[in-house]
Design an enzyme around this catalytic site. Structure first.
Site, PDB file in Angstrom:
ATOM      1  N   GLU A 150     121.451 132.022  86.664  1.00 31.75           N
ATOM      2  CA  GLU A 150     122.611 132.329  85.801  1.00 31.75           C
ATOM      3  C   GLU A 150     123.043 133.786  85.892  1.00 31.75           C
ATOM      4  OE1 GLU A 150     121.369 130.925  81.943  1.00 31.75           O
ATOM      5  OE2 GLU A 150     121.188 128.863  82.641  1.00 31.75           O
ATOM      6  N   ASN A 195     120.507 129.848  91.259  1.00 32.76           N
ATOM      7  CA  ASN A 195     120.700 128.685  90.379  1.00 32.76           C
ATOM      8  C   ASN A 195     121.747 129.047  89.332  1.00 32.76           C
ATOM      9  OD1 ASN A 195     119.682 126.013  89.707  1.00 32.76           O
ATOM     10  ND2 ASN A 195     118.850 126.917  87.832  1.00 32.76           N
ATOM     11  N   HIS A 235     124.706 120.661  83.920  1.00 35.82           N
ATOM     12  CA  HIS A 235     124.703 120.185  82.539  1.00 35.82           C
ATOM     13  C   HIS A 235     126.120 119.668  82.287  1.00 35.82           C
ATOM     14  CE1 HIS A 235     120.767 121.861  81.837  1.00 35.82           C
ATOM     15  NE2 HIS A 235     121.169 123.044  82.279  1.00 35.82           N
ATOM     16  N   GLU A 265     119.420 120.708  87.105  1.00 31.55           N
ATOM     17  CA  GLU A 265     119.178 120.553  85.654  1.00 31.55           C
ATOM     18  C   GLU A 265     120.094 119.487  85.053  1.00 31.55           C
ATOM     19  OE1 GLU A 265     119.121 124.321  83.551  1.00 31.55           O
ATOM     20  OE2 GLU A 265     118.219 125.364  85.243  1.00 31.55           O
ATOM     21  N   ASP A 267     121.964 116.727  83.153  1.00 32.78           N
ATOM     22  CA  ASP A 267     121.921 115.947  81.911  1.00 32.78           C
ATOM     23  C   ASP A 267     123.357 115.793  81.417  1.00 32.78           C
ATOM     24  OD1 ASP A 267     122.295 118.558  80.932  1.00 32.78           O
ATOM     25  OD2 ASP A 267     120.276 118.716  80.113  1.00 32.78           O
TER      26      ASP A 267
END
Ligand code: G3I
Length: 354
Positions: A150, A195, A235, A265, A267
């Site tokens: 990030e 990432n 996400h 990641e 979801d």
């Protein structure tokens, strides 16, 4: 584009879902067998035997969710505590699972003492010690590291594209290059990844974020910095639209830069989806299927990792509470470990969609 075969759809478990429309190219069909996996936190691994069975059954890759972060490894300034990380890693290895290392450098997940780092010399010393020590300890065990996490700022304005952090403040933008070089020196065989999140939707902010990721990778590569891959967190906000064209162009650009891709990641942020559980789960599965199809049409990811495995344990429940008070359902297994439609999508990706 050719249509996805009915057989393929059924095998991916999507045949029964309403409004599923998954056109599929030959390239995507060739992308058979993408390894899938999940992140797990040590608290769950220790307290709930069902999570171990589920990880063994459904996953090729297991990711320590928090245990390799500074707050876990370096809760005390005095030394390194590998106990929780080792527990997750040993579980993964004993069960023949792959691993990803998350993460060496992040603005968050820091212990209180690290947040008070006050000078360039101290930041350089701690960052170097951390990367050299941790990467060397897991040399030959951890095949891939999220070296930086990030680092693009949320809005990514042209005048301040990088996120404010103790690292940027004390070391300037060069800390990213430093981190990659240190990691490569500590384990020359490890795959080293940037990432980041919010790269998949429509809108100017996301487009700026994608452009900044490309600019960053290009500039690192131009300097000969060993950057091997991009991790897209993914996400996915159910109320946002996937930017199919923008995302595919971005992924093609990444391929030209000879950088691999992983979904790290995944979801579904379901706070704005309908209350009805079946409708909600179907919508989440459609979103994941559409997203993965958009990706796989252009690039076969190295792996597809969900951020947790069961709705019982997800960061989304703390961050994106529903206004109707119902529990969130962001992950492929429900709170009782029953597979949801999203799991059928992932199983389809794992097998290949045809
Ligand atoms: O383990 C301690 C426990 O001993 C203590 O009693 C408790 C009280 O606060 O905290 C526990 O640690 C917490 C840990 O989650 C496990 O529950 C940390 O405080 C908490 O900060 C940590 O949150 C994690 C967060 O990153 C920060 O590290 C979330 O689980 C994790 O899902 C989240 O993951 C991030 C990715 O790394 C990067 N991308 C976004 C994603 C979601 O925020």
């Amino acid at each position: 584009m050719a249509g996805l075969t009915r057989r393929g759809l059924l095998r991916a478990g999507l045949g029964a879902l309403p409004l599923v429309q998954l056109p599929m190219t030959r390239q995507a069909l060739a992308a058979a067998g993408v390894p899938v996996g999940a992140a797990v936190m040590i608290e769950d691994l220790r307290s709930d035997p069902r999570i171990k069975d589920a990880l063994i059954r459904y996953c090729d890759v297991v990711v320590p969710m928090n245990e390799l972060k500074w707050e876990a490894l370096r809760h005390s300034r005095a030394g390194f505590d590998y106990s929780a990380a080792d527990e997750v890693i040993t579980f993964a290895r004993r069960n023949g699972k792959g691993l990803r290392g998350h993460t060496l450098v992040w603005h968050d997940g820091l212990p209180a003492w690290a947040r008070t780092i006050g000078s360039r010399a101290e930041a350089e010393r701690e960052l170097t010690l951390h990367i050299e020590t941790v990467v060397a300890r897991y040399r030959g065990i951890m095949p891939v590291w999220d070296v930086v996490n990030e680092v693009v700022s949320h809005e990514a304005p042209p005048d301040a594209p990088l996120r404010d952090s103790i690292w940027l403040r004390h070391l300037g933008p060069g800390y990213i290059e430093t981190a990659f070089r240190l990691a490569a020196a500590a384990d020359p065989k490890a795959r080293l990844v940037i990432n980041d999140y919010d790269l998949e939707n429509t809108g100017a902010r996301t487009a700026r974020r994608r452009a900044e990721i490309l600019r960053l990778i290009r500039s690192l590569k131009d300097k000969g910095v060993p950057v091997h891959g991009l991790g897209m967190q993914a996400h996915l906000y159910a109320e946002r639209e996937i930017d199919v064209g923008g995302l595919q162009q971005f992924l093609a650009e990444l391929a030209r830069l000879e950088v691999s891709l992983a979904i790290t990641e995944l979801d579904v942020i379901d706070w704005r989806l309908p209350a009805d559980v079946a409708a909600r789960d179907a919508a989440a599965a459609r979103l994941v299927a559409g997203f993965l199809k958009t990706v796989i049409d252009v690039r076969k990811p190295e792996s597809v990792i969900t951020w947790g495995l069961t709705d019982r344990s997800s960061w989304i429940s703390g961050t994106f509470r529903r206004s109707d008070g119902l529990p969130n359902r962001p992950l492929p297994l429900d709170a009782d470990y029953r597979p949801k439609p999203m799991m059928r999508v992932l199983e389809g990706v794992r097998r290949g969609w045809n």
